[in-house]
Design an enzyme around this catalytic site. Structure first.
Site: not given
Ligand code: ACO
Length: 369
Positions: A258, A309
């Site tokens: 998140h 989710d």
């Molecule tokens: N699976 C695997 N790796 C992940 C995930 C994930 N779901 N989420 C974040 N990461 C990793 C990134 O690859 C990154 O890794 P790194 O540092 O090795 O490169 C690290 O965690 C940090 O991630 P960011 O991209 O900086 O996190 P950001 O704040 O941009 O992402 C997001 C938030 C978009 C929700 C992300 O966690 C994601 O894509 N999750 C999956 C989609 C999801 O479940 N969305 C629902 C959101 S909640 C809602 O709408 C109710």
């Protein structure tokens, strides 16, 4: 000119003020914690709280429910238009079209005063479940069912979608999921809604933008993709190696991580408690076990906790709802938060117009050669 700050994805940026909801010190809507609301309030009460900025007393609640029921019936011309749509539209595309279409039949179209916008928002809260169930039934080759004024929002929704009388446990679980999805300060779809409002555009246009933004798999669309994860994993034995491989391939595991909650999404914990009894009731214990193992593996390998989710997808699955309506269900609930933000933006508006950091070429001469 003050130095301009650049933060990719606006991460960590305070982009406006709100009194609708805060994440600080635990998630709360208008000062009420989500734990309290999930335990003691209904979705209708929470919708009223968000839209009207005060909890309803019993006569206000009665009137609000009557207002909702009054708007359950769709205009016959609108029904005709929906019947003419192709039967295989992706459901979030249908929801986007439905919000836009229903605007043409709103009796206050063209009046964007705060009072009219609030009434339009209340009508949308009532109309969206009817619009969703209407099309869902048609695409199954079935006739839409009649909503009942005396039924709660969650009960009507479940019956209109499934054609069956829902149990008390299913109604409560649906109600809690709707409360948890209702509001979440400046998430992407709410911010989109506020941007549209800030140009002095109308409520339906703003909500249409909200639906389009919610559709993406990094936002609301994730709840549908969670089911792909669970079915790809398939068994408890397969779960740890599946997670390791997915992370090694830099795949995003839907339902985890998140932008704001780095220590865990409090909504996910609340909703998980509703998954277990429904899994038992529907003989889906294995899916709960798989989900637990995936959770542990993603947490230990990547330090990522689940978001809302993650449990909501399973919950809707146990209710027998088709996967492609999971994100539309998010729409039905979040329309309350979007509308509350629209009204708040409208009451104290300043055009949202940030700047960009230019990375292109400079000083070229025309023609190119
Ligand atoms: N699976 C695997 N790796 C992940 C995930 C994930 N779901 N989420 C974040 N990461 C990793 C990134 O690859 C990154 O890794 P790194 O540092 O090795 O490169 C690290 O965690 C940090 O991630 P960011 O991209 O900086 O996190 P950001 O704040 O941009 O992402 C997001 C938030 C978009 C929700 C992300 O966690 C994601 O894509 N999750 C999956 C989609 C999801 O479940 N969305 C629902 C959101 S909640 C809602 O709408 C109710």
């Amino acid at each position: 000119m003050a130095e301009m700050i650049y933060s990719p994805g606006l991460e960590g940026v305070i982009a406006g003020e709100t009194a609708v909801c805060t994440i600080s010190g635990g998630l709360s809507y208008r000062g009420y914690s989500i734990d309290d609301l999930c335990e003691n309030a209904t979705f209708e009460e929470v919708a009223y709280l968000l839209l009207e900025n005060t909890p309803p007393d019993s006569s206000q609640l009665k009137k609000f429910k009557a207002d909702l029921a009054e708007n359950y019936r769709l205009d016959p011309q609108l029904e005709e238009l929906i019947r003419k749509l192709p039967s295989d539209i992706p459901m979030m595309d249908y929801m986007r079209t439905a919000v836009s279409l229903v605007a043409h039949f709103d009796r206050e179209v063209g009046d964007d005063s705060p009072e009219a916008s609030l009434r339009k928002a209340t009508r949308l809260v009532a109309q969206l479940p009817i619009l969703l169930a209407f099309y869902h039934r048609l695409r199954q080759g079935k006739e839409p069912l009649e909503p009942r004024a005396e039924d709660s929002y969650a009960k009507n929704l479940l019956r209109l979608l499934t054609g069956k009388e829902p149990t008390a446990a299913h109604i409560k679980a649906m109600d809690v999921s709707l409360i948890l999805y209702a509001e979440h300060e400046f998430n992407a779809s709410t911010f989109a809604t506020r941007i549209v409002c800030s140009t002095l555009s109308d409520l339906h246009s703003a909500i249409t933008a909200g639906v389009g933004t919610l559709k993406g798999p990094l936002h609301g669309g994730a709840n549908e993709r969670v089911m792909e994860v669970l079915s790809e994993v398939g068994s408890s034995e397969n779960a740890p190696s599946w997670v390791s491989e997915a992370l090694a391939q830099k795949r995003r595991i839907m339902g985890f991580g998140h932008r704001v909650y780095k220590e865990g999404d409090p909504r996910a914990k609340i909703l998980k408690a509703y998954c277990v009894p429904l899994a038992n009731e529907t003989n889906n214990q294995e899916m709960e076990t798989i989900a637990d193992i995936i959770e542990q593996a993603v947490s230990s390998e990547k330090g990522l906790p689940p978001n809302l989710d993650w449990p909501s997808a399973r919950l809707y699955y146990y209710m027998g709802l088709p996967i492609d309506i999971y994100t539309p269900l998010f729409v039905l609930s979040r329309v309350t938060g979007w509308s509350a933000h629209y009204l708040e933006q409208q009451a104290n508006n300043r055009l949202i117009r940030p700047r960009s950091k230019y990375t292109g070429k400079e000083g070229l001469r025309w023609p190119a050669n």
